[in-house]
Write a protein that holds these residues in place. Structure first.
Motif, PDB file in Angstrom:
ATOM      1  N   VAL B  61       0.766  -1.131   0.086  1.00  0.00           N
ATOM      2  CA  VAL B  61      -0.130   0.191  -0.149  1.00  0.00           C
ATOM      3  C   VAL B  61       0.862   1.072   0.070  1.00  0.00           C
ATOM      4  CG1 VAL B  61      -1.507   1.226   1.415  1.00  0.00           C
ATOM      5  CG2 VAL B  61      -2.030  -1.176   0.935  1.00  0.00           C
ATOM      6  N   THR B  62       1.870   1.344   0.799  1.00  0.00           N
ATOM      7  CA  THR B  62       2.559   2.520   1.114  1.00  0.00           C
ATOM      8  C   THR B  62       3.459   2.882  -0.425  1.00  0.00           C
ATOM      9  OG1 THR B  62       4.374   1.149   2.025  1.00  0.00           O
ATOM     10  CG2 THR B  62       3.269   2.525   3.619  1.00  0.00           C
ATOM     11  N   LEU B  63       3.914   1.635  -1.162  1.00  0.00           N
ATOM     12  CA  LEU B  63       4.545   1.665  -2.197  1.00  0.00           C
ATOM     13  C   LEU B  63       3.737   2.122  -3.348  1.00  0.00           C
ATOM     14  CD1 LEU B  63       6.871  -1.564  -2.378  1.00  0.00           C
ATOM     15  CD2 LEU B  63       7.712   0.635  -1.939  1.00  0.00           C
ATOM     16  N   ARG B  64       2.482   1.670  -3.329  1.00  0.00           N
ATOM     17  CA  ARG B  64       1.650   1.874  -4.638  1.00  0.00           C
ATOM     18  C   ARG B  64       0.938   3.263  -4.408  1.00  0.00           C
ATOM     19  NH1 ARG B  64       0.115   0.473  -9.559  1.00  0.00           N
ATOM     20  NH2 ARG B  64      -2.385   0.527  -9.918  1.00  0.00           N
ATOM     21  N   GLU B  65       0.692   3.721  -3.094  1.00  0.00           N
ATOM     22  CA  GLU B  65       0.188   5.328  -2.800  1.00  0.00           C
ATOM     23  C   GLU B  65       1.335   6.172  -3.324  1.00  0.00           C
ATOM     24  OE1 GLU B  65      -0.495   6.345   1.279  1.00  0.00           O
ATOM     25  OE2 GLU B  65      -1.786   8.222   0.298  1.00  0.00           O
ATOM     26  N   ARG B  66       2.592   5.995  -2.969  1.00  0.00           N
ATOM     27  CA  ARG B  66       3.595   6.861  -3.480  1.00  0.00           C
ATOM     28  C   ARG B  66       3.604   6.997  -4.924  1.00  0.00           C
ATOM     29  NH1 ARG B  66       9.436   7.132  -0.474  1.00  0.00           N
ATOM     30  NH2 ARG B  66       8.632   8.147   1.653  1.00  0.00           N
ATOM     31  N   TYR B  67       3.433   5.844  -5.524  1.00  0.00           N
ATOM     32  CA  TYR B  67       3.607   5.667  -7.140  1.00  0.00           C
ATOM     33  C   TYR B  67       2.241   6.486  -7.849  1.00  0.00           C
ATOM     34  CZ  TYR B  67       4.667   4.401 -11.771  1.00  0.00           C
ATOM     35  OH  TYR B  67       4.598   4.387 -13.066  1.00  0.00           O
ATOM     36  N   LEU B  68       1.064   6.281  -7.142  1.00  0.00           N
ATOM     37  CA  LEU B  68       0.084   7.027  -7.671  1.00  0.00           C
ATOM     38  C   LEU B  68       0.090   8.328  -7.571  1.00  0.00           C
ATOM     39  CD1 LEU B  68      -2.848   4.364  -6.586  1.00  0.00           C
ATOM     40  CD2 LEU B  68      -1.671   4.476  -9.075  1.00  0.00           C
ATOM     41  N   ARG B  69       0.706   8.840  -6.295  1.00  0.00           N
ATOM     42  CA  ARG B  69       0.609  10.173  -6.064  1.00  0.00           C
ATOM     43  C   ARG B  69       1.788  10.835  -7.235  1.00  0.00           C
ATOM     44  NH1 ARG B  69      -2.521  12.057  -2.320  1.00  0.00           N
ATOM     45  NH2 ARG B  69      -2.860  10.651  -0.638  1.00  0.00           N
ATOM     46  N   SER B  70       2.737  10.072  -7.455  1.00  0.00           N
ATOM     47  CA  SER B  70       3.657  10.617  -8.517  1.00  0.00           C
ATOM     48  C   SER B  70       2.965  10.810 -10.006  1.00  0.00           C
ATOM     49  CB  SER B  70       4.864   9.737  -8.575  1.00  0.00           C
ATOM     50  OG  SER B  70       4.542   8.694  -9.316  1.00  0.00           O
ATOM     51  N   LEU B  71       2.139   9.846 -10.253  1.00  0.00           N
ATOM     52  CA  LEU B  71       1.533  10.013 -11.522  1.00  0.00           C
ATOM     53  C   LEU B  71       0.424  11.082 -11.564  1.00  0.00           C
ATOM     54  CD1 LEU B  71       0.097   6.271 -12.491  1.00  0.00           C
ATOM     55  CD2 LEU B  71       2.166   7.417 -13.330  1.00  0.00           C
ATOM     56  N   LEU B  72      -0.213  11.421 -10.295  1.00  0.00           N
ATOM     57  CA  LEU B  72      -0.954  12.787 -10.273  1.00  0.00           C
ATOM     58  C   LEU B  72      -0.423  13.904 -10.317  1.00  0.00           C
ATOM     59  CD1 LEU B  72      -3.442  12.042  -7.194  1.00  0.00           C
ATOM     60  CD2 LEU B  72      -3.940  12.627  -9.352  1.00  0.00           C
ATOM     61  N   ALA B  73       1.105  14.001  -9.757  1.00  0.00           N
ATOM     62  CA  ALA B  73       1.963  15.164  -9.905  1.00  0.00           C
ATOM     63  C   ALA B  73       2.332  15.333 -11.193  1.00  0.00           C
ATOM     64  CB  ALA B  73       3.070  14.861  -8.725  1.00  0.00           C
ATOM     65  N   MET B  74       2.533  14.256 -12.048  1.00  0.00           N
ATOM     66  CA  MET B  74       3.046  14.131 -13.309  1.00  0.00           C
ATOM     67  C   MET B  74       1.836  14.653 -14.340  1.00  0.00           C
ATOM     68  SD  MET B  74       5.256  11.226 -15.147  1.00  0.00           S
ATOM     69  CE  MET B  74       3.889   9.932 -15.438  1.00  0.00           C
ATOM     70  N   ALA B  75       0.850  14.641 -14.092  1.00  0.00           N
ATOM     71  CA  ALA B  75      -0.444  14.951 -15.214  1.00  0.00           C
ATOM     72  C   ALA B  75      -0.326  16.413 -15.471  1.00  0.00           C
ATOM     73  CB  ALA B  75      -1.601  14.712 -14.474  1.00  0.00           C
ATOM     74  N   GLY B  76      -0.290  16.391 -16.749  1.00  0.00           N
ATOM     75  CA  GLY B  76      -0.136  18.039 -17.159  1.00  0.00           C
ATOM     76  C   GLY B  76       1.253  18.385 -17.528  1.00  0.00           C
ATOM     77  N   ARG B  77       2.146  17.744 -16.863  1.00  0.00           N
ATOM     78  CA  ARG B  77       3.524  18.194 -17.184  1.00  0.00           C
ATOM     79  C   ARG B  77       4.095  17.754 -18.304  1.00  0.00           C
ATOM     80  NH1 ARG B  77       5.410  20.777 -12.121  1.00  0.00           N
ATOM     81  NH2 ARG B  77       4.141  19.965 -10.542  1.00  0.00           N
ATOM     82  N   PRO B  78       5.321  18.660 -18.872  1.00  0.00           N
ATOM     83  CA  PRO B  78       5.715  17.794 -20.182  1.00  0.00           C
ATOM     84  C   PRO B  78       6.795  16.800 -19.812  1.00  0.00           C
ATOM     85  CG  PRO B  78       7.066  19.926 -19.653  1.00  0.00           C
ATOM     86  CD  PRO B  78       5.502  19.778 -18.748  1.00  0.00           C
TER      87      PRO B  78
END
Lengths: 263, 132
Positions: B61-78
């Protein structure tokens, strides 16, 4: 002469009528004759082939070979089939998992907050601090401080990872930095009374919309919708949890519209 | 030219994907995709032992949550993608599917020009990078 031939013809006619299949006694002799004749034919044929094969057993084999070359091709295909299957299954992108992809979450957790060097496909090499390893795809997320003070994030896809070396361990300052990189900003705090009020008004509004809601948890602070979705304080759309995506999105929309109504 | 079997009333065709049930990861359990990526494909140490399983699930869960949050942070960026055969391209990241098999990007800068919207297969990507 004429009379005699006439009589003979009559007799023949009589015999043929007798030989017709619906006249029982005449059938048997004919059938047995036929059987005997067939037997004779069969035995003759057998003798014929036997004699031929005795004289030269190779010739018929060559003839068979010449007649169906297709047979040879089919045999080759049948022999090659297992090898083809094996290569096909191993070439499937999902079928073969690398050593890195097969690791368990606990093993991946050992790499978190450590500086690593990753060897990837096509001789790519990457270095950085491990933020996380996605347990589904085995992607490694690395962070590096760039020169202009910004954080640059680099991810290596799990299927391309060949080897991971640990270079250094992070100190507390670095750990703190890594942990708070993607975390949401701190939310405002609510008092118990405020939360209770929020909960009750949301609950009554959901019930008004014919949605079954129950209170759960030690302090009865969690709302449970239909037994499959929970809403934790402070009861916003982001506080909904469910394993069912469809119910989750529906209820989140409801909570959003409820908040929009209140404002 | 007129078809002899002309429909009087057009029939609405509704084709929706199968909804997820409690045990699945959002796909038809009979599909090849589910068989490849379903719960059986997850690597696990403590099968049967509940304490081990819980510890493992927590770390997952901790690993996956961090990864999903990184995807959220990546959205809309080059985002800069390094693909196979030394191909490198830049695009605006939009979204990913749950098993990280495809990325949806826009403004994909290819040697032939800019593609407005595109799907990138993750099996073609070696690495990607972006700045926060």
């Amino acid at each position: 002469m004429r009379d005699a031939s006439h009589k003979d013809g009559k007799n023949i006619l009589k015999n043929t009528i007798r030989a017709s299949p619906w006249q029982h006694p005449c059938r048997q002799p004919i059938l047995s004759h036929q059987k005997q004749f067939l037997k004779l034919l069969l035995t003759q044929k057998n003798d014929h082939t036997a004699r031929k094969s005795h004289s030269n057993p190779v010739i018929p084999a060559i003839k068979a070979f010449n007649n169906n070359k297709n047979c040879v091709i089919i045999i080759i295909i049948i022999l090659a089939l297992p090898f083809l299957l094996v290569t096909f299954t191993f070439s499937l992108p999902l079928g073969n998992m690398t050593k890195w992809q097969k690791k368990t979450p606990l093993e991946w957790l050992d790499y978190v907050n450590k500086e690593v060097k990753v060897h990837a496909e096509e001789r790519h090499e990457y270095k950085g601090w491990v933020l996380t390893v996605d347990p589904v795809s085995a992607n490694i997320l690395l962070a590096n401080l760039s020169e202009n003070g910004k954080m640059s994030i680099l991810a290596i896809l799990g299927h391309a990872v060949q080897d991971v070396e640990i270079v250094a361990e992070a100190d507390d300052e670095m750990k703190e930095k890594l942990a708070h990189l993607f975390m949401p900003e701190k939310s405002p705090t609510y008092s118990h009374e405020e939360l209770d009020q929020k909960k009750n008004s949301l609950k009554s509004w959901l019930e008004k919309n014919h949605i079954p809601v129950e209170e759960q948890g030690e302090l009865q602070s969690t709302l449970c919708v239909a037994g499959v979705l929970t809403i934790n304080p402070p009861y916003g759309p982001k506080d909904c949890n469910s394993s069912n995506e469809i119910i989750l999105s529906r209820v989140q929309q409801l909570v959003e519209s409820y908040l929009a109504l209140q404002q | 030219w007129q078809s002899p079997f002309k429909m009087k009333v057009p029939v609405a065709v509704i084709r929706l994907p199968r909804g997820p049930d409690g045990s699945s990861r959002g796909f038809d359990p009979n599909s090849l995709r589910f068989q490849e990526l379903g719960p059986a494909s997850l690597s696990s140490m403590g099968r049967g032992n509940t304490a081990d399983l819980e510890l493992e699930q927590q770390s997952r869960v901790t690993l996956r949550e961090r990864y999903l949050r990184s995807l959220l942070a990546m959205a809309g960026r080059p985002v800069h993608f390094t693909m196979h055969e030394r191909v490198s391209i830049t695009a605006l990241f939009r979204a990913s599917d749950i098993d990280i098999l495809n990325f949806q990007v826009s403004e994909l800068q290819t040697p032939l020009g800019i593609q407005r919207e595109a799907l990138l297969r993750c099996s073609d990507i070696i690495a990607y990078s972006f700045e926060l």
